[in-house]
Motif scaffolding. Sequence first.
Motif, PDB file in Angstrom:
ATOM      1  N   PHE A   1       0.817  -1.320  -0.031  1.00  0.00           N
ATOM      2  CA  PHE A   1       0.299   0.033   0.055  1.00  0.00           C
ATOM      3  C   PHE A   1       0.802   1.262   0.005  1.00  0.00           C
ATOM      4  CE2 PHE A   1      -2.207  -3.393   1.977  1.00  0.00           C
ATOM      5  CZ  PHE A   1      -3.335  -3.593   1.353  1.00  0.00           C
ATOM      6  N   PHE A   2       0.620   2.185  -0.870  1.00  0.00           N
ATOM      7  CA  PHE A   2       1.447   3.424  -1.098  1.00  0.00           C
ATOM      8  C   PHE A   2       0.609   4.612  -1.008  1.00  0.00           C
ATOM      9  CE2 PHE A   2       3.259   0.101  -3.758  1.00  0.00           C
ATOM     10  CZ  PHE A   2       4.586   0.139  -3.395  1.00  0.00           C
ATOM     11  N   THR A   3       1.487   5.633  -0.417  1.00  0.00           N
ATOM     12  CA  THR A   3       0.929   7.028  -0.417  1.00  0.00           C
ATOM     13  C   THR A   3       1.411   7.504  -1.720  1.00  0.00           C
ATOM     14  OG1 THR A   3       2.782   7.949   1.014  1.00  0.00           O
ATOM     15  CG2 THR A   3       0.675   7.288   2.190  1.00  0.00           C
ATOM     16  N   THR A   4       1.019   8.863  -2.102  1.00  0.00           N
ATOM     17  CA  THR A   4       1.600   9.527  -3.089  1.00  0.00           C
ATOM     18  C   THR A   4       2.855   9.943  -2.989  1.00  0.00           C
ATOM     19  OG1 THR A   4      -0.779  10.366  -4.019  1.00  0.00           O
ATOM     20  CG2 THR A   4       1.229  11.812  -4.816  1.00  0.00           C
ATOM     21  N   GLY A   5       3.924   9.710  -3.780  1.00  0.00           N
ATOM     22  CA  GLY A   5       5.157   9.937  -3.640  1.00  0.00           C
ATOM     23  C   GLY A   5       6.208   9.356  -2.761  1.00  0.00           C
ATOM     24  N   ALA A   6       5.688   7.992  -2.382  1.00  0.00           N
ATOM     25  CA  ALA A   6       6.288   6.926  -1.293  1.00  0.00           C
ATOM     26  C   ALA A   6       7.588   6.683  -1.725  1.00  0.00           C
ATOM     27  CB  ALA A   6       5.300   6.006  -0.938  1.00  0.00           C
ATOM     28  N   ILE A   7       7.705   6.559  -3.198  1.00  0.00           N
ATOM     29  CA  ILE A   7       9.252   6.129  -3.837  1.00  0.00           C
ATOM     30  C   ILE A   7       9.680   7.666  -4.532  1.00  0.00           C
ATOM     31  CG2 ILE A   7      10.253   4.804  -5.256  1.00  0.00           C
ATOM     32  CD1 ILE A   7       9.177   3.294  -3.052  1.00  0.00           C
ATOM     33  N   ALA A   8      10.677   7.998  -4.217  1.00  0.00           N
ATOM     34  CA  ALA A   8      11.597   9.064  -4.782  1.00  0.00           C
ATOM     35  C   ALA A   8      12.326   8.606  -5.884  1.00  0.00           C
ATOM     36  CB  ALA A   8      12.360   9.937  -3.724  1.00  0.00           C
ATOM     37  N   SER A   9      12.310   9.420  -6.917  1.00  0.00           N
ATOM     38  CA  SER A   9      13.486   9.077  -7.998  1.00  0.00           C
ATOM     39  C   SER A   9      14.224  10.038  -8.491  1.00  0.00           C
ATOM     40  CB  SER A   9      12.604   8.485  -9.382  1.00  0.00           C
ATOM     41  OG  SER A   9      11.815   9.400  -9.923  1.00  0.00           O
ATOM     42  N   GLY A  10      15.442   9.621  -8.996  1.00  0.00           N
ATOM     43  CA  GLY A  10      16.347  10.577  -9.389  1.00  0.00           C
ATOM     44  C   GLY A  10      17.144  10.039 -10.900  1.00  0.00           C
ATOM     45  N   GLU A  11      17.529  10.922 -11.513  1.00  0.00           N
ATOM     46  CA  GLU A  11      18.339  10.658 -12.911  1.00  0.00           C
ATOM     47  C   GLU A  11      19.561  11.177 -12.781  1.00  0.00           C
ATOM     48  OE1 GLU A  11      17.310   8.484 -15.199  1.00  0.00           O
ATOM     49  OE2 GLU A  11      15.096   8.264 -14.334  1.00  0.00           O
ATOM     50  N   GLN A  12      20.661  10.434 -12.655  1.00  0.00           N
ATOM     51  CA  GLN A  12      21.971  10.960 -12.521  1.00  0.00           C
ATOM     52  C   GLN A  12      22.714  11.334 -14.182  1.00  0.00           C
ATOM     53  OE1 GLN A  12      25.788   8.504 -12.039  1.00  0.00           O
ATOM     54  NE2 GLN A  12      26.058   9.784 -10.324  1.00  0.00           N
ATOM     55  N   LEU A  13      21.976  10.648 -14.884  1.00  0.00           N
ATOM     56  CA  LEU A  13      22.290  10.727 -16.372  1.00  0.00           C
ATOM     57  C   LEU A  13      21.015  10.074 -17.339  1.00  0.00           C
ATOM     58  CD1 LEU A  13      24.247  11.865 -18.545  1.00  0.00           C
ATOM     59  CD2 LEU A  13      25.020   9.417 -18.891  1.00  0.00           C
ATOM     60  N   MET A  14      20.513  11.023 -18.043  1.00  0.00           N
ATOM     61  CA  MET A  14      19.414  10.456 -19.110  1.00  0.00           C
ATOM     62  C   MET A  14      19.879   9.284 -19.929  1.00  0.00           C
ATOM     63  SD  MET A  14      18.807  13.283 -21.920  1.00  0.00           S
ATOM     64  CE  MET A  14      17.683  12.209 -22.841  1.00  0.00           C
ATOM     65  N   MET A  15      18.944   8.367 -20.230  1.00  0.00           N
ATOM     66  CA  MET A  15      19.384   7.171 -20.968  1.00  0.00           C
ATOM     67  C   MET A  15      20.048   7.741 -22.451  1.00  0.00           C
ATOM     68  SD  MET A  15      16.857   4.274 -22.884  1.00  0.00           S
ATOM     69  CE  MET A  15      16.660   4.918 -24.460  1.00  0.00           C
ATOM     70  N   GLN A  16      21.092   6.708 -22.605  1.00  0.00           N
ATOM     71  CA  GLN A  16      22.030   7.065 -23.725  1.00  0.00           C
ATOM     72  C   GLN A  16      21.674   6.073 -24.756  1.00  0.00           C
ATOM     73  OE1 GLN A  16      24.172   9.967 -23.591  1.00  0.00           O
ATOM     74  NE2 GLN A  16      22.658  10.358 -22.032  1.00  0.00           N
ATOM     75  N   THR A  17      21.660   6.376 -25.977  1.00  0.00           N
ATOM     76  CA  THR A  17      21.344   5.120 -26.893  1.00  0.00           C
ATOM     77  C   THR A  17      22.900   5.224 -28.174  1.00  0.00           C
ATOM     78  OG1 THR A  17      19.318   5.438 -26.926  1.00  0.00           O
ATOM     79  CG2 THR A  17      20.060   4.267 -28.832  1.00  0.00           C
ATOM     80  N   GLU A  18      23.345   4.142 -28.453  1.00  0.00           N
ATOM     81  CA  GLU A  18      24.397   4.148 -29.152  1.00  0.00           C
ATOM     82  C   GLU A  18      24.331   3.055 -30.224  1.00  0.00           C
ATOM     83  OE1 GLU A  18      28.520   5.484 -27.683  1.00  0.00           O
ATOM     84  OE2 GLU A  18      27.697   4.231 -26.158  1.00  0.00           O
ATOM     85  N   THR A  19      24.763   3.228 -31.610  1.00  0.00           N
ATOM     86  CA  THR A  19      24.325   2.167 -32.563  1.00  0.00           C
ATOM     87  C   THR A  19      25.862   1.897 -33.088  1.00  0.00           C
ATOM     88  OG1 THR A  19      24.043   3.594 -34.378  1.00  0.00           O
ATOM     89  CG2 THR A  19      22.218   2.739 -32.883  1.00  0.00           C
ATOM     90  N   ASP A  20      26.198   0.763 -33.861  1.00  0.00           N
ATOM     91  CA  ASP A  20      27.393   0.463 -34.235  1.00  0.00           C
ATOM     92  C   ASP A  20      27.091  -0.660 -35.650  1.00  0.00           C
ATOM     93  OD1 ASP A  20      30.141   0.646 -34.708  1.00  0.00           O
ATOM     94  OD2 ASP A  20      30.690  -1.234 -33.305  1.00  0.00           O
ATOM     95  N   ARG A  21      28.285  -0.519 -36.400  1.00  0.00           N
ATOM     96  CA  ARG A  21      27.987  -1.525 -37.602  1.00  0.00           C
ATOM     97  C   ARG A  21      29.179  -2.248 -37.836  1.00  0.00           C
ATOM     98  NH1 ARG A  21      24.862  -4.483 -41.080  1.00  0.00           N
ATOM     99  NH2 ARG A  21      25.990  -4.588 -43.322  1.00  0.00           N
ATOM    100  N   ASP A  22      29.223  -3.538 -37.717  1.00  0.00           N
ATOM    101  CA  ASP A  22      30.407  -4.354 -38.020  1.00  0.00           C
ATOM    102  C   ASP A  22      30.373  -4.879 -39.407  1.00  0.00           C
ATOM    103  OD1 ASP A  22      32.353  -6.485 -38.152  1.00  0.00           O
ATOM    104  OD2 ASP A  22      32.013  -7.346 -36.254  1.00  0.00           O
ATOM    105  N   ILE A  23      31.021  -4.135 -40.145  1.00  0.00           N
ATOM    106  CA  ILE A  23      31.195  -4.468 -41.617  1.00  0.00           C
ATOM    107  C   ILE A  23      31.489  -5.847 -42.304  1.00  0.00           C
ATOM    108  CG2 ILE A  23      31.276  -2.027 -42.260  1.00  0.00           C
ATOM    109  CD1 ILE A  23      33.951  -2.421 -42.975  1.00  0.00           C
TER     110      ILE A  23
END
Length: 337
Positions: free
Chosen positions: A255-277
């Motif tokens: 059972f939860f109240t509003t805001g019972a869990i706090a969250s933080g982001e040290q660094l937003m999600m990063q996406t990288e792509t690569d091609r092995d020719i």
Amino acid sequence: MATLRSDIIVPEIFTPYVIEASTQRDAFLASGVVQPMAELNATEGGDFVQVPFWKANLGGDFEVLSDSTSLTPGKIEADKQVGVILHRGRAFESRDLAALAAGADPMGAIGTKVAEYVANQRQKDLIKCVEGCFGSLTGGDSPAFSALRFDTSGATSLGPRQVAKARSLLGDQGDKLTAVSMHSAVFYDLVERKAIDYVSAADVRATADTAMPDAFGGSIAAAYSADMQVPFYMGLRVIVSDDLAPTSTDYPVYFFTTGAIASGEQLMMQTETDRDILAKSDAMSIDLHYCYHPVGARWTSSTANPDRATLATVGNWSKVYANKNIGIVRGTVTSNF
């Protein structure tokens, strides 16, 4: 020339799409249980975050004023919460991406699948943090929030008594409970008993900061519908997740109240792509750096970037808030399913 996955996935476009889509799929965030806390962002780096606070309740009663005696100063005590940063990542290679990129919008198809994956993985980390604070379903241990759990022995199916018990453990703050999370077996037990009310998602958003929205209840009419209907039980928004693992026949219900869990982001999600020719293979990787923190707890371990087993270890958490100022209660229940 064939279109490559690395051509389809443009990080500058793909990453914001996945972030937004995974946020929309986060049931704990949508319900208000999880709320961002700026102090947990830790953008300056590090593996732990300290959040100092003044203890909420001042002790002692009024003193009687007198011409002959002075008032006795009372201390205002300080303490701190400590959160731990989670560094997570995942890579997908060509065959995985080919299976995802079906239809006219391949980037959107991949993005939707990745968003669902990210939301589910983050939810698993959140649940392990909560498990570490509450410990075993059947008792026998001494977790940080032991005073806020009930029915560790002699559990029965979820009903009005359990909701009343959960509210009572928060004392005069019990009416602040707004959500309840449960395993699907517990949820469909309630569905069978016609105990679930269904509210349209639009009505939930419209009344999020006011009163309880109108509900059509005591029915299974929307139980298996694809329409956006939000389930409620005894005025509490229901979050269903099979990541809330049972033990034998016992299931956790939080059972939860509003805001019972706090969250933080040290660094937003990063996406990288690569091609092995040489291998004729495409690859994509994502990494995330975030914190989930049960408000009122302190991470006491020196272990940085813990795995889920470490997050769920009882000895790694302590309590720093008074019980009634902690917005989480856990009951142990059974299910006919």
